[in-house]
Structure formats: structure tokens, C-alpha cells
Design a protein around this motif. Structure first.
Motif, PDB file in Angstrom:
ATOM      1  N   PRO B 101      61.771  22.257  15.282  1.00 17.87           N
ATOM      2  CA  PRO B 101      62.798  23.306  15.357  1.00 17.87           C
ATOM      3  C   PRO B 101      62.291  24.533  16.103  1.00 17.87           C
ATOM      4  O   PRO B 101      61.148  24.949  15.932  1.00 17.87           O
ATOM      5  CB  PRO B 101      63.070  23.632  13.893  1.00 17.87           C
ATOM      6  CG  PRO B 101      61.829  23.271  13.169  1.00 17.87           C
ATOM      7  CD  PRO B 101      61.239  22.104  13.907  1.00 17.87           C
ATOM      8  N   ARG B 102      63.187  25.108  16.913  1.00 15.79           N
ATOM      9  CA  ARG B 102      62.823  26.305  17.671  1.00 15.79           C
ATOM     10  C   ARG B 102      62.794  27.515  16.746  1.00 15.79           C
ATOM     11  O   ARG B 102      63.774  27.756  16.023  1.00 15.79           O
ATOM     12  CB  ARG B 102      63.841  26.550  18.785  1.00 15.79           C
ATOM     13  CG  ARG B 102      63.815  25.522  19.882  1.00 15.79           C
ATOM     14  CD  ARG B 102      65.017  25.687  20.800  1.00 15.79           C
ATOM     15  NE  ARG B 102      66.250  25.437  20.058  1.00 15.79           N
ATOM     16  CZ  ARG B 102      67.469  25.594  20.562  1.00 15.79           C
ATOM     17  NH1 ARG B 102      67.617  26.032  21.806  1.00 15.79           N
ATOM     18  NH2 ARG B 102      68.525  25.341  19.833  1.00 15.79           N
ATOM     19  N   PRO B 103      61.736  28.293  16.762  1.00 20.08           N
ATOM     20  CA  PRO B 103      61.723  29.527  15.955  1.00 20.08           C
ATOM     21  C   PRO B 103      62.908  30.426  16.302  1.00 20.08           C
ATOM     22  O   PRO B 103      63.269  30.562  17.481  1.00 20.08           O
ATOM     23  CB  PRO B 103      60.394  30.193  16.352  1.00 20.08           C
ATOM     24  CG  PRO B 103      59.523  29.062  16.795  1.00 20.08           C
ATOM     25  CD  PRO B 103      60.460  28.087  17.470  1.00 20.08           C
ATOM     26  N   GLY B 104      63.521  30.982  15.285  1.00 19.30           N
ATOM     27  CA  GLY B 104      64.610  31.925  15.491  1.00 19.30           C
ATOM     28  C   GLY B 104      65.952  31.290  15.771  1.00 19.30           C
ATOM     29  O   GLY B 104      66.960  31.991  15.898  1.00 19.30           O
ATOM     30  N   HIS B 105      65.992  29.967  15.873  1.00 18.54           N
ATOM     31  CA  HIS B 105      67.247  29.253  16.113  1.00 18.54           C
ATOM     32  C   HIS B 105      67.749  28.599  14.829  1.00 18.54           C
ATOM     33  O   HIS B 105      67.043  28.545  13.832  1.00 18.54           O
ATOM     34  CB  HIS B 105      67.047  28.175  17.175  1.00 18.54           C
ATOM     35  CG  HIS B 105      67.250  28.672  18.562  1.00 18.54           C
ATOM     36  ND1 HIS B 105      68.485  28.852  19.115  1.00 18.54           N
ATOM     37  CD2 HIS B 105      66.345  29.047  19.506  1.00 18.54           C
ATOM     38  CE1 HIS B 105      68.351  29.299  20.350  1.00 18.54           C
ATOM     39  NE2 HIS B 105      67.058  29.440  20.615  1.00 18.54           N
ATOM     40  N   ALA B 106      68.953  28.047  14.899  1.00 17.31           N
ATOM     41  CA  ALA B 106      69.553  27.393  13.741  1.00 17.31           C
ATOM     42  C   ALA B 106      69.091  25.950  13.581  1.00 17.31           C
ATOM     43  O   ALA B 106      69.525  25.270  12.648  1.00 17.31           O
ATOM     44  CB  ALA B 106      71.073  27.432  13.866  1.00 17.31           C
ATOM     45  N   TYR B 108      66.527  24.314  12.388  1.00 17.11           N
ATOM     46  CA  TYR B 108      66.035  23.855  11.091  1.00 17.11           C
ATOM     47  C   TYR B 108      67.112  23.917  10.005  1.00 17.11           C
ATOM     48  O   TYR B 108      67.393  22.905   9.363  1.00 17.11           O
ATOM     49  CB  TYR B 108      64.769  24.624  10.674  1.00 17.11           C
ATOM     50  CG  TYR B 108      64.409  24.363   9.250  1.00 17.11           C
ATOM     51  CD1 TYR B 108      63.991  23.092   8.834  1.00 17.11           C
ATOM     52  CD2 TYR B 108      64.542  25.354   8.274  1.00 17.11           C
ATOM     53  CE1 TYR B 108      63.711  22.833   7.504  1.00 17.11           C
ATOM     54  CE2 TYR B 108      64.256  25.097   6.954  1.00 17.11           C
ATOM     55  CZ  TYR B 108      63.842  23.829   6.572  1.00 17.11           C
ATOM     56  OH  TYR B 108      63.580  23.563   5.253  1.00 17.11           O
ATOM     57  N   PRO B 109      67.739  25.081   9.763  1.00 12.22           N
ATOM     58  CA  PRO B 109      68.758  25.081   8.703  1.00 12.22           C
ATOM     59  C   PRO B 109      69.923  24.140   9.002  1.00 12.22           C
ATOM     60  O   PRO B 109      70.488  23.544   8.078  1.00 12.22           O
ATOM     61  CB  PRO B 109      69.207  26.548   8.623  1.00 12.22           C
ATOM     62  CG  PRO B 109      68.732  27.189   9.878  1.00 12.22           C
ATOM     63  CD  PRO B 109      67.510  26.438  10.294  1.00 12.22           C
ATOM     64  N   LYS B 300      69.797  40.553  17.928  1.00 11.30           N
ATOM     65  CA  LYS B 300      68.362  40.291  17.994  1.00 11.30           C
ATOM     66  C   LYS B 300      68.002  39.830  19.405  1.00 11.30           C
ATOM     67  O   LYS B 300      68.880  39.433  20.190  1.00 11.30           O
ATOM     68  CB  LYS B 300      67.983  39.240  16.962  1.00 11.30           C
ATOM     69  CG  LYS B 300      68.494  37.835  17.234  1.00 11.30           C
ATOM     70  CD  LYS B 300      68.025  36.876  16.132  1.00 11.30           C
ATOM     71  CE  LYS B 300      68.448  35.450  16.433  1.00 11.30           C
ATOM     72  NZ  LYS B 300      68.058  34.536  15.360  1.00 11.30           N
ATOM     73  N   PRO B 301      66.719  39.872  19.754  1.00 17.48           N
ATOM     74  CA  PRO B 301      66.303  39.319  21.052  1.00 17.48           C
ATOM     75  C   PRO B 301      66.571  37.807  21.075  1.00 17.48           C
ATOM     76  O   PRO B 301      66.454  37.146  20.039  1.00 17.48           O
ATOM     77  CB  PRO B 301      64.809  39.630  21.110  1.00 17.48           C
ATOM     78  CG  PRO B 301      64.391  39.865  19.688  1.00 17.48           C
ATOM     79  CD  PRO B 301      65.597  40.442  19.004  1.00 17.48           C
ATOM     80  N   THR B 302      66.932  37.292  22.236  1.00 17.20           N
ATOM     81  CA  THR B 302      67.146  35.837  22.378  1.00 17.20           C
ATOM     82  C   THR B 302      65.960  35.099  21.778  1.00 17.20           C
ATOM     83  O   THR B 302      64.817  35.350  22.172  1.00 17.20           O
ATOM     84  CB  THR B 302      67.212  35.459  23.877  1.00 17.20           C
ATOM     85  OG1 THR B 302      67.885  36.481  24.584  1.00 17.20           O
ATOM     86  CG2 THR B 302      67.912  34.136  24.063  1.00 17.20           C
ATOM     87  N   PRO B 303      66.195  34.196  20.856  1.00 17.87           N
ATOM     88  CA  PRO B 303      65.043  33.488  20.274  1.00 17.87           C
ATOM     89  C   PRO B 303      64.376  32.518  21.241  1.00 17.87           C
ATOM     90  O   PRO B 303      63.180  32.234  21.106  1.00 17.87           O
ATOM     91  CB  PRO B 303      65.656  32.758  19.073  1.00 17.87           C
ATOM     92  CG  PRO B 303      67.128  32.736  19.304  1.00 17.87           C
ATOM     93  CD  PRO B 303      67.451  33.902  20.175  1.00 17.87           C
ATOM     94  N   ILE B 305      62.377  31.693  24.121  1.00 21.40           N
ATOM     95  CA  ILE B 305      61.480  32.364  25.068  1.00 21.40           C
ATOM     96  C   ILE B 305      60.552  31.324  25.681  1.00 21.40           C
ATOM     97  O   ILE B 305      60.344  30.247  25.116  1.00 21.40           O
ATOM     98  CB  ILE B 305      60.657  33.484  24.395  1.00 21.40           C
ATOM     99  CG1 ILE B 305      59.870  32.944  23.190  1.00 21.40           C
ATOM    100  CG2 ILE B 305      61.580  34.620  23.958  1.00 21.40           C
ATOM    101  CD1 ILE B 305      58.979  33.973  22.531  1.00 21.40           C
ATOM    102  N   SER B 311      55.421  26.077  15.813  1.00 20.81           N
ATOM    103  CA  SER B 311      56.498  25.527  14.995  1.00 20.81           C
ATOM    104  C   SER B 311      55.921  24.338  14.228  1.00 20.81           C
ATOM    105  O   SER B 311      54.686  24.188  14.145  1.00 20.81           O
ATOM    106  CB  SER B 311      57.693  25.120  15.853  1.00 20.81           C
ATOM    107  OG  SER B 311      58.759  24.710  15.015  1.00 20.81           O
TER     108      SER B 311
END
Lengths: 357, 357, 357, 357
Positions: B101-106, B108-109, B300-303, B305, B311
């Protein structure tokens, strides 16, 4: 509607400050749950007026009378209804308000919406008193969440510019509910109290920020777009009178960060996916991540102040000088803390019921 | 549900980033309204990708195809449906995401919620691309509101710590929509662009704040508690991907003020009740006051990057280093500006229909 | 949810037969409407138990206590709440029911749904007593509709196979509400009474059909598919305990007709489009046509009968012979007549508010 | 709203008969479910026009194009959207209808509701064609219910006064779906066909009754009052064009029975509580009992007939003689059979999701 948008659990609040009663109906709550009435009353006491020198002098027992939905304090599955009869109301304080709206209050827009039949006495349905039924529902939900190992706690994060800097661990947070002034650092709390006392002495009021945390809420609840858990919680928080802002996790500060600073990195902890930090505040893409849900709620200063203020007479259409009469908190933030917990508890129980089926 | 909580007007958004199409259904819109397709397309172009160096390289025409509800561009009263077919998607970019999963993205949830069948390609239903159907609905509502002399405009208030200080009058605000970079003060805008360019050069991203104003919205719409206009708008704003905070009027700053500083005093202006200042942001007690509705939305800043991030691999349960592939905006704020306008337009049209009956 | 699906007006009913109280919350009702309490009480008396020899011996005053939403009997715009405290309940009659479900009652499925915590006393939330709060809300709405020149009247169309053949004009229909036994033809009524008395003497019960008509409801309300006025009314009518069927206009008989027989031909009457006949029952394509809305509601015979019946003991899992104790109507149809009016009044007021804005 | 009142599953239908497309969005459907497209198409073919001599000559492929929510025919959890593009429409048939409403159709009330912008072509949103998207959603839900061992089957119970007397067991009922003319007794079916052919030959039409049964639906779903399963199903059935009545179990006939005749006695069967008979039709007090849900739906004769009829010219305000042009079924009942199954499947899946969580 004075009903939340619950899917499984629906809360309807009714009443006006000077009506015969205020109350609530909570539909969809699971059957067979024992409601600990003593714990509920302790929770309601945290919100009740007349507890300390910062709250209104109006004294109400705020003891709910359950009309339906409980049989010997056990939920029977059908809607739970409870009311609090209004006893100590002094309606004569408010007669002028029919003509002269109080600055910062709902008097004027409510007059436009409801017309002259609007019940302006004591703020009517816009009174902070309507948070008492919210706390009845919320207090029951808090017990239910606790049974499911989900804990909600809120504190005063700041009063005016005085901040409760400490972050605190779970046990410290949960201890807050036993404090008369709900902060983690009591020295910071003392400064906040002075700030409130000083405003009161000057016939003025102050605002502040409430911060809340939720531990143990499972990952995977909420959804994309309009189904987001953050939007759902925000809507419920803005239902509390006096709220002007809501932010999750790093919130407005996140807007100043770079992605590499703001992203929370994933790791495994005891076999579970976690993030090493929690700037996202437990919700990503509208869905819970399993990390603590953290949020902050900004409350404006109580609009009712003793100082003379300019307003208008809506009959004569003249500008008038005006003093708010009646009894009012110089700062609503301390009593707002359990209201934030209650509003969150209702919405999170609603979401949890999706998961428990 | 991917549907808003509209009472009169209900918006349902569907689609995933790499599905055959994305689209929307808008129910309850009045019949007999002429939709100016060219104006609508200009509005959609403000959100469309590939417009400037700050947005993703993915190029889509973003031209809606109306399937129902319009007859020769006039609404016929039944639900309006429009879709945008997805053409330029590169699904291979995303295969790794099923595991990592990408950090800061949906990611994982969403995986927890939907299980392995979740469509992770391009962010699935959590992609910012889903704001295109929001903007179709919002663009139609903006035209309707304008016909009713209600104007919505939003600007970039800040990128990271660079602020657009100017306050601006109505005509300046309305001119923003013609700007490629929507700020009032173009010199401040130049600094913001540099800030974005610098983040991009470093494979990083930045966040920012969007501020919106609504002129001409009538007093008396909304209601107490869960019926509040602020809560309704907040819920819709949090539906936009990347939003972390919403505040109305003075917002969080109001928490630092005294009541005597924060209260807006009433006066008469041309026979109408107005407030001399507008720290309340056009809403009191959940009801519109007739003053401009003002609010700020933190992004928030674009997750996504380019920098390597930590991860986890959800299959091997190991920590991994990971680079987000694909094309992404170094800052979503410029393209979020029309999305904020659209989200507001849909909810305010819904409320206005209460009033127009 | 125990709440109707109202768009503008939302009715929540709560309470169990032997709870402290039963009650309702009615949200969205217009402000400034004077509720004639005496007329309301007369309406409630039509439904109240103990009025004649056909209804249960349980006597309740059925006098609503208004808790909120009225100020000196004028609606103030916020939710209206009223309760009836339960006084004359004999809970010991029902102890056996926890184990042995009554045939034809909700005892068994409610046990499956709610588990052992289900409040089975007096039928709990499934008791016909819960139609009292429906009638409070409905009685208020009937007054509102009347003020808008919309009249609702219902009659007993049949008891068992005895029919009230007369069709009657508007004034005759409106006179029904003053009758103890609400039929147009009192000779037919006498036969129905005999039929009920005969069933009662044998420890048995009978069913019947209620027919309702609505005059003056404007054309153009409702909508296609799930927005249909007929579906909305049907859902509300099935909420009344004991209803097994609902038909509009010619209803089931229309299935035997040819199109040329069933179609109602259009004509002009005083400049208004009307139909020469009204087999469609005032609704076409889910939308009101301006013709009287006519419908029929089938009620089953009261399931509580004195005769011994076979049931099961859910603990021992044995078949048992069983007599329903307690006091029960040998026929619920006479008391159901105002309930049908009330259910219709709530839904039609909700629709009318769309039109009045 | 053109959306059902689903709690877990929400169906939105859009389109007009002569719009570019008709379609649906189904929200809340579980992720990871494989949709068998071939089985779905077979189900849609049962409703499709042009199958036999009784249906309209209009030929459409009625092949859904899935836009979102499926990845390789597996649901991904986000809203499922599918459309059918309209190809074979002859709009010129309908020009007269703007002025002269067809008797028995929604033309007139829709004109009042939507005004002159109403899309009258082909019946617009009121066309029976809008049941095609209902059947897409329903067909998916039928597959889901079947996987959960819940079976829905419907048959023609009568055409005019010709009845399909046989009761039939589960396997016979499930075989109905393979029949071109869905009755249990094909000899009865032959008479019904003759009846339809005879009406057609005379430029007329006939009505009929559809009966449906649901096996395997668990006990304990639904609820009291407005939460009743019967009310929910009835609302959905009245959404099908042409429905004039809905009854459950013994239905209107129950109104002629005594309690001792109508009550279904409880017994144990393989350790489960059952009733020896099923006059209650599987629902008591609004909650499912675990017995088969049985219901009957009355359809009026197709209002479009070739015979000349009287109507009015809404512009000249004169009475006119009028022939309905275009292609129409002499009897909609055969094609309504899968629509009843679909409407039930959507609602029962919604309820089942409560249970499965």
C-alpha cells in the motif's frame, strides 16, 4: 432534519430550552445491552450546568427519564427514548430577543427561517442545552464502544492562546474524564482557568479548541467520497453549537508540509499493519486505518456577553445598544468536551454496526 | 454510500480510475433549466489534468456524455446522468499496489474494507479523478445558482506557507476562474508556483488551503443541530480527496478571540439586516444569515511522491522500500479549487430548493 | 427504522405497550400553525380503546402530553414531540409469551430479531397501541391539510363478507368521523356489528377492509419509479399493524378489465383537466392527477382470540395448546379507520410540502 | 427520488425511453461477488421486448454495458453502474402527446409536475422500458440471493379472469423461468394467451396478477411500524409501472376470515419453528418468519390501446378523439413477471445485508 444521517443508528433530538422537556430518540441500537445508569449519569454530569464557576448559574438536574426502549435498563431493540424535563427556566429574561437579535446567536437567522412563531426563549432549539439529549445518546454509545474495546476521550487543547501542550498516553487521556477541568497538564489548565475568570470578570467570554482521540476503532470502516468517515464525523461535530472548524490528524498544518513529511509510513506491529506516525489521524480516503482517530474542534467564544453590544430592533428597524441578560457560560469549551465525545460515539457506533452486522 | 445526503437534490457518483467510465446521477434537479454546455466545459477544464506543469501528465478529454435527463440541453425533470469514458489509463503502473500500500493513500484501508477484489488500479474509486463527475454536477448547479444571483468562487489561499494575502472584492473573486493559477495576487501566486516547482524537482509534493466565498445566498436556510448548513457543507467538502480540515468564517482563529471581538454586530443596510463584520462566515446556529458564506479547506500534500518511501508487503508481511510509479500532481490544490466550488454548489442548490419549493 | 421515509416531514414513533410511555417526534412541520387541541383529541378518541363493546377493555386516556415544538399550541418550527404515558397495563398477562409465541402475532419473529431482551409485554412495540402516536401526528397533519382544502376520510368498507355498498358524496364521507361505527350505510353497519358480536361471543375475531378517499390533493405530486406517491402511501399503510393488502382505485379488479374499460377518459371541468371516471384512484405513473385519491386496505382478523390454539414452547421445543390471555378487540377494523386517515395524512403533508416549498 | 429507500443497498435508476441511454447505479453491493453475465442476460431476456407475439414490436438488444463496479465480472465494492443504450426509438410517434395526454398514462400528471420541458417521448421516464435497469440490478441480486440459498420465483397468477390454479412445489416454481409464458399449468396458460390475443385483435389490452414466492429467506429481518418488510416490498412493487395492488399471504381474502381460520399455528419441523399453514405469507408484524414470503401484485391492462379514446387538447382546451400510436404490448403481465422478481430481489438483498453485516 434534527436527525443525524445514521445508517444503522439514528438519533433524533427534540426540545427547546424553555419547552416542557428536551429529549431524544435513538433507533437501531442493538438489543440486550445493559445500560449502566450510574456511569451514564456521571457522564451527563460532566456536561451539566452549574458545576463550577465557569458555567451558567442555571441549575438543572439533567437526569434523564427513560420512556421507552429499556426494560430494567436493558435495551429491548426498539427505539430508546429519554427526556429531561425543564424545570429552572426564567423566560422573562428573553422577551426583548423577539425584537433584538443577539449578536453571534441564531436569533436572527432562526427568525428568518421560522418566522415570528419561532421559540426564542432561552435560545429555543439552538440552546446549548440541546446537547444534553445528545449526551444521553452518546453516553450509551460510549458504553457500547467500551464493551467493544473502543475508547473515546477528549480534552481541552486550548483556551484562547493557552495550550495543553502534553500529548499523553491512553491511560492519561482516559483519566481526563475524572477531572473537573479536562486537560492533561493541570498547570496549563490553571492558566486557562485564569483566562476564563479574567474574561468573566470583564463581562466577556473566550473560545478554545477541543481535541479528541479514539482508540481501538477497527480498520476498514467508512468509504470513498460522500461515504467518508471524516465527513460523517465532521457533520456531527458541526451539529454542536459554537463549532467553527474541524480538522483530522495534522489538519490545517498538513497544508504546510511536504508529502515526504506528511505521509505516515507503514510497518508491521504484532502482525498488524500500522503507521509509524499518525499525521493522517486514523482515516485515509474516508476509511479508518486502525490507527487512533484524532481530531480537533474549534469553538468560538460564547456569544452571550454582559458587555453592551450593538444590534438592531427588527420592528423599528433601528440600531440599538443592547445587553444580553440571563445566565451564560463565559466559556463553553469545558462543557463541550463530553459533547464532542458524545457526538463521536453516536457516529462511530453507527459505523461499527456495519461491521458487526 | 457514494451519494450525498441531499434532501431535494441527490448526487450519486460512480466509477473507478481505470473502469470503463466514471459518471454521476443527479436527481431532483428542477426541470426546464437550460444547461450551457460550453460554460460547463470551461468549468470542467479548470479541473482537468494536463493543463499545466503542476498537474499529472495523464491527458483525458474530460468531456461528459449526457445519457439522460437533458433534452436538447434542457433538463426534463428526471435524473440527469452523465459519464466520462476513461481512455488514457496505464494499468500496469499499479500492479505492485495490490501487495504494497502507498503511504498516505487509501490502498490499505480500502483493502481491509473491500478485500482482494478491491480495484486498486489508479486508486480505484479513491482517485482524484472521481472529482470530475462531481464537477459535472457542480458545474450545472453553479449555473443554476448564478441564475438565482448566487455566486460561488474559490481561490488558493496558501501553498505550503505562501499566502495569497489580498482579500479582494466580488468582481476580483469572480475573475479568479479565468486564471490558470487561481489566486487574487499574482505575485503571491508566482511564489506558490515556485514552491510547487521546487517540490516537484525534488520528487516531492506540497499541500495548501483553498478558500471559498458564496455571495447572495438567502438568509434562513439550514437548521439547528444535525440540520446545520455548516455540517452539511463540511460533509460534502470532506468528500473531496485530500481534505484534512474545514473551517467557517474566523474558524480556528475564533477560538483565540473574546466574545466581544468575535461577535459580528447587526446593522441595517438598505433595509436588510446585515452584520458589520463577517467573522461568523455567513452561518449562525446552522442557518444562513444572508452574509457571504466564507470557508477554508485544508488539503494535504499529494501522497504520491517520487521519493522512495517505507511501506509493507501485505503478503510477505515484510517492510519494503517503495517508489510510487505513475503520473501524479506535485500539488493538487490548483485543481481542487473548482472541486470546492462544485461540492458547495451541489449542497447549496439542494438547500435553495427548500426555499424555492 | 421506526421512522417513515418522509422527505420534508419525518415521523418517528417510539414506545412499547408496557413501557413508561409511547410517543412520537414529528420533524419538518411548518412553523406558525395553530394546533386545535380539542379537534385533535376528538380525532384521537376515534382510535382510543374502550369506546364500545368491540374494543379492548383496556382503558387509557390517550391524552397526548406535548413536550416540545408547540408554544401555546402554535408550532414553532422545531420538532414536535408528544407522549402518552402508559397507565393501565397488566403485565402479568403476558409472561407465558416469552416461551410460547401467539399465532398470528409478531412474538416469534420479534424474538428471532431482538433475542430474549425483546419486550414481549402487551405486544411490545408491535402493539396496536403504537398507532396512538401515529394518530397524534396524523391528527395534526389532517388539520394542516384541511386548512389547505384537502380532506381525508375513511370508512369501513367491509367486515368479513358484509359490505358498506353505498358510495356516498364528500359531505357524507366527512360525516363518517362523527359516527361511532364509521360506515356510510348504517343498516350495513348493523349487520357488521352483529358479525363482530357473534365472533366475540365465540371467542373469535373477524377482519375487514377500510376504504379511504382524499379530496383536493393537487395534481403533479409524487414521481416515477421509487418516487411514486402510491408506493409511498402503501409503505405507510403497511406500517399499521394487521394490514395484509393495499390497492388503489380499481385495484385488483383492474386486473380483470380491458384497457378500454379501465382507462379513465380526460375531459375539462371548470377549466381543469379531470377524468370522467376514477378507476385510476387519483394516481397515474406514481403522480397525483388531481382526482380524488382512493384506496382500500385489507385488515386481517385480530390474531388474539380466546379459543385454544396450537403453538410451541420455544424452551422445551414441544407443541403446546395455548389460550391468549389479556384484553383484545374482536375486530380492529373500526379503530383502524382513523389510523388509515392518520397514516395518509402524514405522507400527503410530506408531499404537499414539496409543492408549497 | 428515483432511488429506493435501501439501507445497505441503494438502487438509482435513470433514463427516459428515448434518451441516449437508460441505466442504473447499485451502491453497497458486497465486493468479491462474481456476476455470471450469461445468467444475467438470460434473466434480462425474460423481460426484453420483441420476444413473442404479445410484446411490443420494438426490438432492443437490452444488453447492459457495465461502466463501473465490476473488474472482470467480479464486484469490487464500489458502486456498480450499467447502461443500455437506446437504439430503436421512433420519436415521431409521440409528438401529439405534448398536447393530448394518453388516458391511463402518466402524460398529464407528469406534465403538471415537470412542465413543458417534460420528456414525453415514448413515455419518458415513465416508460416500462425503465424496468430494464431494474432487472439488471435485480438479476445481480437474484444471483447473490441464490448463493445464499434464497430463491425467488414469480408466475402469472391470472390474466383477466383466467387463473393458473395450480399451487406447485419449489422445483415447479423455479422451472417457470424457463417458460416463454410463465405459468405453472400450461393449459391455463393457453387460455390466457387466447385472451390476450383476442384483446389484441380488437385493438384492446388486458390486465392480470403476478404471484411471487420467496424460499429460504431467514426469520427475523424487517421490523415494526415503518421498518416493516412488507411495507418495504410493497413500496418497491408499486414502483413497477402498472401496479394497482399488492397483498401478502391471504391478503384481501384474510379480511373475510375469522381469527381462528386465519392464524397459522406454530409447530417444530427439524428443530425449527414453522407454521403449519402460510396464510400470513412469511411476514408477521413487519418481520420475516422464515416461512416462504408470498405475495400477489395486480397489474392494470396496458393503457395504450389502438381503439380511439376521448382525451383533451391541453392547448386548445377542447375534448378530442385520439388514437395511441406506437408499438405497445396488449398485456404487460408476462414481461412484468421478471420485474416483480427483480424488485423483490433488490429489497431482500438489502435486508439480508443487515443480517450478514
Amino acid at each position: 432534519m434534527a436527525t443525524n444521517h445514521g445508517k444503522n443508528l439514528r438519533l433524533t433530538i427534540f426540545g427547546q430550552s424553555h419547552a416542557e422537556a428536551i429529549g431524544m430518540v435513538l433507533e437501531g441500537f442493538p438489543s440486550g445491552f445493559f445500560v449502566d445508569r450510574e456511569t451514564l449519569q456521571q457522564f451527563l454530569n460532566r456536561r451539566a450546568p452549574g458545576r463550577n464557576s465557569f458555567s451558567t448559574a442555571r441549575k438543572e438536574e439533567d437526569q434523564p427519564r427513560f420512556l421507552a426502549g429499556l426494560v430494567e435498563n436493558v435495551t429491548c431493540g426498539t427505539p430508546i427514548s429519554a427526556v429531561i424535563f425543564n424545570s429552572d427556566s426564567r423566560s422573562t429574561d428573553y422577551e426583548e430577543l423577539c425584537r433584538v437579535p443577539r449578536p453571534g446567536h441564531a436569533d436572527y437567522p432562526a427568525f428568518v427561517k421560522y418566522g415570528p412563531a419561532h421559540d426564542v426563549r432561552g435560545g429555543g432549539a439552538f440552546s446549548g442545552r440541546l446537547t444534553a439529549p445528545l449526551c444521553i445518546a452518546g453516553g450509551i454509545c460510549l458504553q457500547y464502544l467500551k464493551q467493544n474495546n473502543i475508547f473515546i476521550a477528549a480534552r481541552i487543547a486550548s483556551i484562547a492562546s493557552f495550550r495543553d501542550e502534553t500529548s499523553g498516553d491512553l491511560s492519561e487521556w482516559l483519566g481526563i474524564c475524572r477531572k473537573e477541568f479536562p486537560v492533561l497538564d493541570d498547570r496549563a489548565g490553571a492558566k486557562m482557568r485564569e483566562c476564563i475568570a479574567s474574561a468573566k470578570a470583564e463581562g466577556d467570554s473566550v473560545g478554545g479548541i477541543v481535541e479528541a482521540s479514539v482508540w481501538g476503532f477497527p480498520a476498514g470502516l467508512g468509504g470513498e467520497l460522500y461515504d467518508g468517515l471524516d465527513g460523517k464525523l465532521a457533520a456531527a461535530l458541526f451539529a454542536i453549537p459554537g463549532v467553527k472548524g474541524v480538522e483530522f490528524g495534522a489538519g490545517f498544518e498538513a497544508s504546510c508540509l511536504r508529502g515526504s513529511e506528511n505521509n505516515d509510513l507503514y510497518c508491521y506491529e504484532n502482525g498488524t499493519v500500522r503507521t509509524e506516525t499518525n499525521r493522517h489521524g486514523g482515516i485515509l480516503g474516508g476509511i479508518s486505518t486502525g490507527m487512533p482517530i484524532t481530531l480537533r474542534v474549534a469553538f468560538k467564544p460564547t456569544p452571550s456577553i454582559a458587555k453592551p453590544q450593538q444590534s438592531v430592533d427588527m420592528y423599528s428597524k433601528e440600531t440599538v445598544s443592547f445587553c444580553v441578560k440571563g445566565r451564560h457560560d463565559p466559556c463553553i469549551v469545558p462543557r463541550a468536551v463530553p459533547c464532542v465525545e458524545a457526538a463521536l460515539a453516536v457516529e462511530l457506533t453507527d459505523s461499527l454496526l456495519d461491521w458487526k452486522g
